[in-house]
Scaffold this motif. Sequence first.
Motif, PDB file in Angstrom:
ATOM      1  N   PHE A 160       0.830  -1.201   0.000  1.00  0.00           N
ATOM      2  CA  PHE A 160       0.000   0.000   0.000  1.00  0.00           C
ATOM      3  C   PHE A 160       0.868   1.255   0.000  1.00  0.00           C
ATOM      4  O   PHE A 160       0.620   2.191  -0.767  1.00  0.00           O
ATOM      5  N   ARG A 161       1.883   1.275   0.854  1.00  0.00           N
ATOM      6  CA  ARG A 161       2.743   2.453   0.949  1.00  0.00           C
ATOM      7  C   ARG A 161       3.478   2.701  -0.368  1.00  0.00           C
ATOM      8  O   ARG A 161       3.567   3.842  -0.838  1.00  0.00           O
ATOM      9  N   ARG A 166       3.919   6.081  -5.206  1.00  0.00           N
ATOM     10  CA  ARG A 166       4.046   6.163  -6.659  1.00  0.00           C
ATOM     11  C   ARG A 166       2.927   7.014  -7.256  1.00  0.00           C
ATOM     12  O   ARG A 166       3.160   7.860  -8.123  1.00  0.00           O
ATOM     13  N   CYS A 167       1.690   6.810  -6.795  1.00  0.00           N
ATOM     14  CA  CYS A 167       0.564   7.602  -7.285  1.00  0.00           C
ATOM     15  C   CYS A 167       0.709   9.062  -6.898  1.00  0.00           C
ATOM     16  O   CYS A 167       0.407   9.967  -7.692  1.00  0.00           O
ATOM     17  N   MET A 168       1.170   9.318  -5.675  1.00  0.00           N
ATOM     18  CA  MET A 168       1.346  10.691  -5.226  1.00  0.00           C
ATOM     19  C   MET A 168       2.353  11.422  -6.097  1.00  0.00           C
ATOM     20  O   MET A 168       2.163  12.592  -6.449  1.00  0.00           O
ATOM     21  N   ASP A 193      -9.295   9.965  -7.352  1.00  0.00           N
ATOM     22  CA  ASP A 193     -10.088   8.764  -7.631  1.00  0.00           C
ATOM     23  C   ASP A 193      -9.265   7.717  -8.379  1.00  0.00           C
ATOM     24  O   ASP A 193      -9.381   6.517  -8.117  1.00  0.00           O
ATOM     25  N   ILE A 194      -8.457   8.162  -9.331  1.00  0.00           N
ATOM     26  CA  ILE A 194      -7.634   7.223 -10.096  1.00  0.00           C
ATOM     27  C   ILE A 194      -6.642   6.521  -9.174  1.00  0.00           C
ATOM     28  O   ILE A 194      -6.440   5.308  -9.249  1.00  0.00           O
ATOM     29  N   ALA A 195      -6.037   7.289  -8.259  1.00  0.00           N
ATOM     30  CA  ALA A 195      -5.108   6.688  -7.306  1.00  0.00           C
ATOM     31  C   ALA A 195      -5.814   5.656  -6.429  1.00  0.00           C
ATOM     32  O   ALA A 195      -5.300   4.559  -6.189  1.00  0.00           O
ATOM     33  N   LYS A 221      -1.364  15.160 -17.034  1.00  0.00           N
ATOM     34  CA  LYS A 221      -0.892  14.342 -15.926  1.00  0.00           C
ATOM     35  C   LYS A 221      -1.587  12.985 -15.908  1.00  0.00           C
ATOM     36  O   LYS A 221      -0.961  11.941 -15.716  1.00  0.00           O
ATOM     37  N   VAL A 222      -2.912  13.010 -16.099  1.00  0.00           N
ATOM     38  CA  VAL A 222      -3.677  11.758 -16.079  1.00  0.00           C
ATOM     39  C   VAL A 222      -3.264  10.852 -17.237  1.00  0.00           C
ATOM     40  O   VAL A 222      -3.051   9.643 -17.064  1.00  0.00           O
ATOM     41  N   ARG A 223      -3.122  11.424 -18.424  1.00  0.00           N
ATOM     42  CA  ARG A 223      -2.733  10.620 -19.583  1.00  0.00           C
ATOM     43  C   ARG A 223      -1.339  10.020 -19.402  1.00  0.00           C
ATOM     44  O   ARG A 223      -1.110   8.852 -19.708  1.00  0.00           O
ATOM     45  N   GLY A 224      -0.407  10.836 -18.919  1.00  0.00           N
ATOM     46  CA  GLY A 224       0.942  10.331 -18.711  1.00  0.00           C
ATOM     47  C   GLY A 224       0.970   9.209 -17.688  1.00  0.00           C
ATOM     48  O   GLY A 224       1.681   8.210 -17.864  1.00  0.00           O
TER      49      GLY A 224
END
Length: 356
Positions: A160-161, A166-168, A193-195, A221-224
């Motif tokens: 989880f961490r 990575r998402c952050m 939400d994606i994260a 950012k979302v596409r990348g």
Amino acid sequence: MRNVTTAEAGGAPGAAEAEAAAAAAGEVRAGTGDLVVVQGLEKVFTVRRRVPGRGRLRRERQRVRAVDGISFRVARGEMVGYIGPNGAGKSTTIKMLTGILTPSGGRIRVAGIDPSRERTRLARRMGVVFGQRTTLWWDLPLRDSYALVRRMYRVPQARFRANLERCMELLDLEPLMDVPVRQLSLGQRMRGDIAAALLHDPEVLYLDEPTIGLDVVSKAKVRGFLRELNTERGTTVLLTTHDLSDIEQLCRRVVVIDHGRLMYDGTLSGLHRRGRSERTLVVDLERETEPIGIPGARTVRVEGPRQWLAFPAEASAAPLVAQIAEGYPLADLSVREPEIEEVIARMYARGGRADG
């Protein structure tokens, strides 16, 4: 492994013949690399509608076929654009793939699981983002929402961490972690939400309008992030959107439906060719001139120093821009993508169904 009887060994058709027969019958068979298999999928809703001339309170039951015999399959690690106009049946299909809705007919398998029968089991292997609905807790900050997601999916603390960090980093969430969800902008909430949908390492990710209402920076950012997710981790992605720029930058394959029926399954360039769609160059000149005339484009509108030029959607805009910059007093220029409704309308005008 299935045992082969003597009768089958002597008279059954070979694998190639069997595949050909299945294809002729419209059957979609799961190969070893298929994660999502949809065969003859149907969804019918019963609604009550007022009948004109029979009083205000009289209602008549009517059957609405939202999805009508759709078949396709998605290989592991593939990123597919699932597109169509409003009311085409895209969201209904996604809801059946996730187990939210039960099909009226046909067959679905996601990672070998029937979504409507084993929704809880499938939930651990999929992630879902609905663009206009959040899965986060409205009054909690992102940090606490993610902690609840970890407990729901029983994600090990170390994994989880690592996933959260990575998402952050890739979605630029660090400044937002202690902000209540209700205070986030639409673009910030969408990234959140994606994260949340990826913290448990799903095999397949369903995205329903993930960039709706986002600004240019947030979209990038979302596409990348999605591109990296698919490339590095091999996550299978099914993306529904009205923004063809999302499809062009992320997907090699598109599946088009309209009125619940499959219209096309193939490459985006093939879709544009079949629909004879056009992109538009909006050219702002320093002064008013005669209509621009360059090979490969046609002027469709002129308003003072601004002109609109149409060119085939599969063609590159770069040569046209170079010609205009060289021969005309160019002040500004932008490219407009064709609307998917326009592409589908052109396909209908040329005879309706257009399989890839």
